[in-house]
Design an enzyme around this catalytic site. Structure first.
Site, PDB file in Angstrom:
ATOM      1  N   CYS A   2     -41.542  24.619  -9.267  1.00 19.05           N
ATOM      2  CA  CYS A   2     -42.268  24.103  -7.871  1.00 19.05           C
ATOM      3  C   CYS A   2     -43.406  23.161  -8.352  1.00 19.05           C
ATOM      4  O   CYS A   2     -43.611  21.531  -7.748  1.00 19.05           O
ATOM      5  CB  CYS A   2     -42.778  25.061  -7.212  1.00 19.05           C
ATOM      6  SG  CYS A   2     -44.280  26.148  -8.374  1.00 19.05           S
ATOM      7  N   ARG A  58     -51.049  38.841 -16.396  1.00 19.41           N
ATOM      8  CA  ARG A  58     -50.069  38.781 -15.222  1.00 19.41           C
ATOM      9  C   ARG A  58     -50.619  40.504 -15.269  1.00 19.41           C
ATOM     10  O   ARG A  58     -50.014  40.921 -13.776  1.00 19.41           O
ATOM     11  CB  ARG A  58     -49.691  38.128 -15.481  1.00 19.41           C
ATOM     12  CG  ARG A  58     -49.485  36.760 -15.404  1.00 19.41           C
ATOM     13  CD  ARG A  58     -47.922  35.884 -15.295  1.00 19.41           C
ATOM     14  NE  ARG A  58     -48.056  34.256 -15.664  1.00 19.41           N
ATOM     15  CZ  ARG A  58     -47.092  33.866 -15.153  1.00 19.41           C
ATOM     16  NH1 ARG A  58     -46.087  34.252 -14.477  1.00 19.41           N
ATOM     17  NH2 ARG A  58     -46.827  32.663 -15.105  1.00 19.41           N
TER      18      ARG A  58
END
Length: 456
Positions: free
Chosen positions: A261, A306
């Site tokens: 993206c 994360r």
């Protein structure tokens, strides 16, 4: 004489049934400067034509009538080209013989469902292809109903306007009257697509489980699959950013990546600046919405940082988007670095491009260059332009462009430029993937016609 508002609305209303017929029955997508004319919204068409006041709406109507009369099918028609034909009756037929390419979505997560929404959007046409099947792992006894619900209702993108039904007896979803087979499998090797009446299909892998040529080749080995697209950066394959390097696609390419993206958001703008000024070096910092690969609360994670709670932390991480740009723009090889910060928003990200250009410029000039690019047929789907003083991230949810320049934030000092690019990292990217799929479907029709002609 300028049309009044009511006259414009009246003319646009008369186009709706023609666009609907072209889309439903002839699989024709009509565009104006690269923007699709949707058959489901009068206000949407009025807003589009308002951007191009010189367009004669009476002639647009005539073009639509002629496309129907010519039985044009499986095609993308650019109105600017068609309107330039002095004799509308002589408009070339874009008709393509052969069947539409069946599409298989391998995985039905965020991107898989948005690809489905885009392909099945009311009023939108994906010429030359149709959604045939979805492959997923069965999550529960109520899996099909849950899949239908997740497609229909979305916390970010709202309720899907189409009709979605779960057909348990035949293991399929009915989307706007069209059956889409749901195939349950844990591995590609388990599926024979021809057993479901699917052949010569384009498979789109949304799982990210395999990102190299050998891994994705497992799909090609299955009966019924002709080509594979990966919705993630890929190794040992062409990474395609539609609008920039899609001309590199060859008929022999069976596995392609649609890149990421972020790469799709920044590459079109970088391509314009590289051509206009030349880029010496630069750094890309993307401030990115959190995603499903992060933990909601602190827990073990294979990636550094994360594992910390996504909804309450800014999380430093890495991005390969800057390096990936050079796969679409080879002249930028080794010139860009990149990093990323995941932040507590559910969708829409912003990329900050800090560039050293080969020539000096100004805020006004660089904004004008990119504004013109955003209005061009070549890049209108890839580059958006915002001059809104109060723009914030949520304003760009549902944006169809790969990236949108925040022109009021542009900074320039000599040959140093800093640009801010918004992007819907879910839907904007999905629109780019569908554009790539449409191109591959058109190529398949051309190849099919060439084979039939040779055989004759």
């Amino acid at each position: 004489m300028a049309n009044t508002w009511l006259e414009t609305v009246s003319k646009v209303e008369s186009m709706i049934p023609l666009l609907g017929k072209l889309g439903r029955e002839q699989s024709v997508k009509v565009q104006l400067a690269g923007q699709t004319l949707m058959s489901d919204s009068v206000t949407g068409l009025v807003a589009l034509f308002d951007q191009y006041p010189a367009v004669d709406l009476a002639r647009v109507y005539q073009v639509l009538e002629q496309l129907i009369a010519n039985k044009t099918s499986n095609a993308v028609v650019e109105l600017e080209e068609a309107l330039s034909d002095a004799d509308l009756a002589s408009i070339e037929s874009f008709a393509q013989a052969g069947s539409a390419t069946p599409v298989v979505l391998y995985g039905f997560g965020r991107i898989g469902r948005l690809l489905t929404r885009r392909m099945c959007t009311l009023g939108h046409t994906t010429p030359g292809m149709n959604l045939a099947a979805i492959v997923v792992r069965k999550a529960s006894d109520k899996d099909l109903a849950k899949r239908a619900s997740l497609l229909k209702f979305d916390s970010v993108h709202g309720t899907y306007e189409g009709v979605v039904k779960a057909d348990e007896e035949n293991s399929q979803l009915i989307i706007n009257g069209q059956p889409v087979k749901v195939i349950y499998a844990s591995d590609p090797s388990e599926v024979d697509y021809t057993a479901y009446g699917i052949d010569n299909a384009l498979l789109v892998d949304n799982t990210g489980r395999w990102r190299d040529h050998d891994g994705l080749s497992v799909h090609l080995a299955r009966p019924g699959i002709d080509r594979v697209v990966l919705t993630a950066p890929g190794k040992e394959m062409k990474n395609i950013v539609f609008g920039v390097n899609d001309s590199d696609i060859e008929s022999s390419d069976q596995i392609l990546s649609a890149a990421s993206c972020t790469t799709n958001a920044i590459t079109p703008i970088l391509s314009v600046l590289e051509e206009k000024y030349g880029i010496e070096s630069g750094h890309v910092e993307t401030v990115h919405a959190y995603t499903n690969d992060q933990n909601l609360i602190d827990n073990v994670h294979k990636g550094d940082r994360r594992g910390r709670a996504a909804a309450m932390n800014m999380v430093m991480t890495e991005t390969g988007a800057a390096k990936a740009v050079s796969k679409a723009i080879p002249s930028l090889e080794g010139k860009l670095s990149g990093s990323a910060i995941r932040v507590p928003v559910i969708n829409v990200s912003i990329a900050v491009l800090s560039l050293n250009l080969k020539a000096a410029t100004s805020v006004e000039e660089i904004n004008e260059v990119l504004k013109n690019a955003s209005a061009s047929a070549a890049l209108t789907g890839q580059i958006g332009f915002s001059a809104e003083a109060d723009a914030v991230s949520s304003d760009f949810i549902g944006s169809e462009q790969a990236g949108v320049l925040d022109s009021l934030s542009t900074k320039v000092r000599g040959n140093q430029a800093t640009l801010y690019v918004w992007y819907d990292n879910e839907y904007g990217y999905s629109c780019q993937v569908v554009r790539l799929m449409e191109k591959l479907a058109q190529m398949a029709l051309v190849d099919s016609n060439a084979v039939e002609t040779a055989a004759a």
